[in-house]
Scaffold this motif. Structure first.
Motif, PDB file in Angstrom:
ATOM      1  N   SER A  29      81.116  58.166  70.322  1.00  0.00           N
ATOM      2  CA  SER A  29      80.821  56.737  70.163  1.00  0.00           C
ATOM      3  C   SER A  29      79.978  56.487  68.913  1.00  0.00           C
ATOM      4  O   SER A  29      79.348  55.448  68.780  1.00  0.00           O
ATOM      5  CB  SER A  29      80.107  56.196  71.406  1.00  0.00           C
ATOM      6  N   TYR A  30      79.983  57.472  67.997  1.00  0.00           N
ATOM      7  CA  TYR A  30      79.303  57.355  66.702  1.00  0.00           C
ATOM      8  C   TYR A  30      77.806  57.127  66.850  1.00  0.00           C
ATOM      9  O   TYR A  30      77.200  56.353  66.132  1.00  0.00           O
ATOM     10  CB  TYR A  30      79.938  56.245  65.853  1.00  0.00           C
ATOM     11  N   ARG A  31      77.216  57.824  67.796  1.00  0.00           N
ATOM     12  CA  ARG A  31      75.779  57.722  68.025  1.00  0.00           C
ATOM     13  C   ARG A  31      75.195  59.125  68.120  1.00  0.00           C
ATOM     14  O   ARG A  31      75.879  60.072  68.446  1.00  0.00           O
ATOM     15  CB  ARG A  31      75.502  56.994  69.339  1.00  0.00           C
ATOM     16  N   THR A  32      73.894  59.180  67.901  1.00  0.00           N
ATOM     17  CA  THR A  32      73.189  60.422  68.190  1.00  0.00           C
ATOM     18  C   THR A  32      72.959  60.456  69.699  1.00  0.00           C
ATOM     19  O   THR A  32      73.011  59.403  70.365  1.00  0.00           O
ATOM     20  CB  THR A  32      71.826  60.470  67.474  1.00  0.00           C
ATOM     21  N   LYS A  44      73.041  48.645  77.415  1.00  0.00           N
ATOM     22  CA  LYS A  44      73.746  48.090  76.257  1.00  0.00           C
ATOM     23  C   LYS A  44      75.207  48.489  76.348  1.00  0.00           C
ATOM     24  O   LYS A  44      75.533  49.584  76.790  1.00  0.00           O
ATOM     25  CB  LYS A  44      73.135  48.593  74.955  1.00  0.00           C
ATOM     26  N   LYS A  45      76.069  47.597  75.942  1.00  0.00           N
ATOM     27  CA  LYS A  45      77.503  47.852  76.004  1.00  0.00           C
ATOM     28  C   LYS A  45      77.895  48.814  74.883  1.00  0.00           C
ATOM     29  O   LYS A  45      77.561  48.594  73.718  1.00  0.00           O
ATOM     30  CB  LYS A  45      78.275  46.543  75.868  1.00  0.00           C
ATOM     31  N   ILE A  46      78.581  49.880  75.241  1.00  0.00           N
ATOM     32  CA  ILE A  46      79.051  50.859  74.266  1.00  0.00           C
ATOM     33  C   ILE A  46      80.568  50.744  74.229  1.00  0.00           C
ATOM     34  O   ILE A  46      81.249  50.962  75.230  1.00  0.00           O
ATOM     35  CB  ILE A  46      78.635  52.291  74.649  1.00  0.00           C
ATOM     36  N   VAL A  47      81.082  50.372  73.061  1.00  0.00           N
ATOM     37  CA  VAL A  47      82.519  50.204  72.903  1.00  0.00           C
ATOM     38  C   VAL A  47      83.012  51.215  71.892  1.00  0.00           C
ATOM     39  O   VAL A  47      82.489  51.299  70.784  1.00  0.00           O
ATOM     40  CB  VAL A  47      82.853  48.769  72.412  1.00  0.00           C
ATOM     41  N   VAL A  48      84.001  51.990  72.292  1.00  0.00           N
ATOM     42  CA  VAL A  48      84.627  52.956  71.394  1.00  0.00           C
ATOM     43  C   VAL A  48      86.036  52.461  71.123  1.00  0.00           C
ATOM     44  O   VAL A  48      86.806  52.233  72.059  1.00  0.00           O
ATOM     45  CB  VAL A  48      84.660  54.366  72.016  1.00  0.00           C
ATOM     46  N   ILE A  49      86.350  52.281  69.863  1.00  0.00           N
ATOM     47  CA  ILE A  49      87.670  51.791  69.481  1.00  0.00           C
ATOM     48  C   ILE A  49      88.432  52.943  68.848  1.00  0.00           C
ATOM     49  O   ILE A  49      88.084  53.399  67.757  1.00  0.00           O
ATOM     50  CB  ILE A  49      87.558  50.600  68.510  1.00  0.00           C
ATOM     51  N   ASN A  50      89.449  53.427  69.547  1.00  0.00           N
ATOM     52  CA  ASN A  50      90.264  54.510  69.011  1.00  0.00           C
ATOM     53  C   ASN A  50      91.058  54.023  67.806  1.00  0.00           C
ATOM     54  O   ASN A  50      91.574  52.912  67.799  1.00  0.00           O
ATOM     55  CB  ASN A  50      91.211  55.047  70.082  1.00  0.00           C
ATOM     56  N   GLY A  51      91.140  54.863  66.799  1.00  0.00           N
ATOM     57  CA  GLY A  51      91.898  54.512  65.602  1.00  0.00           C
ATOM     58  C   GLY A  51      91.028  54.076  64.443  1.00  0.00           C
ATOM     59  O   GLY A  51      91.521  53.876  63.338  1.00  0.00           O
TER      60      GLY A  51
END
Length: 105
Positions: A29-32, A44-51
């Motif tokens: 999810s591009y976080r540490t 907090k809402k964590i959104v992972v967008i594939n692509g």
């Protein structure tokens, strides 16, 4: 809103498998891991967008090309640069990213 300094340390023990799982979820999810755990704990809402990776790569390449062109112009090696193709490519990426966002919403 002013960004507050993070001065407090909170630690906990996990198994090696749990650590691996937390790190995998964080990095995907591009976080540490710290950012990921903080976001989870604070709902907090964590959104992972594939692509998105391929678009990020394309944008980095475009940014590198623009930096090279800027250096060439500033150093006098180039006097005129046609950026129509670059503008079209950025517009295409922008539209694709907006489409991905619409799918997530």
């Amino acid at each position: 809103m002013k960004k507050q300094a993070k001065t407090e340390i909170l630690s906990c023990r996990v198994t090696p498998e749990q650590r691996e799982m937390i790190e995998e979820k964080a990095y995907s999810s591009y976080r540490t891991p710290s950012m990921y755990l903080r976001d989870c704990a604070l709902d907090k809402k964590i959104v992972v967008i594939n692509g998105v990776d391929e678009f990020a790569s394309e944008l980095r390449k475009i940014g590198n090309n623009l930096n090279q062109l800027t250096r060439a112009v500033n150093s006098g090696f180039a006097y005129e640069v046609d950026l129509r193709e670059t503008r079209e490519e950025v517009a295409r990426i922008w539209q694709s990213l907006n489409s991905l966002l619409q799918e997530v919403r």
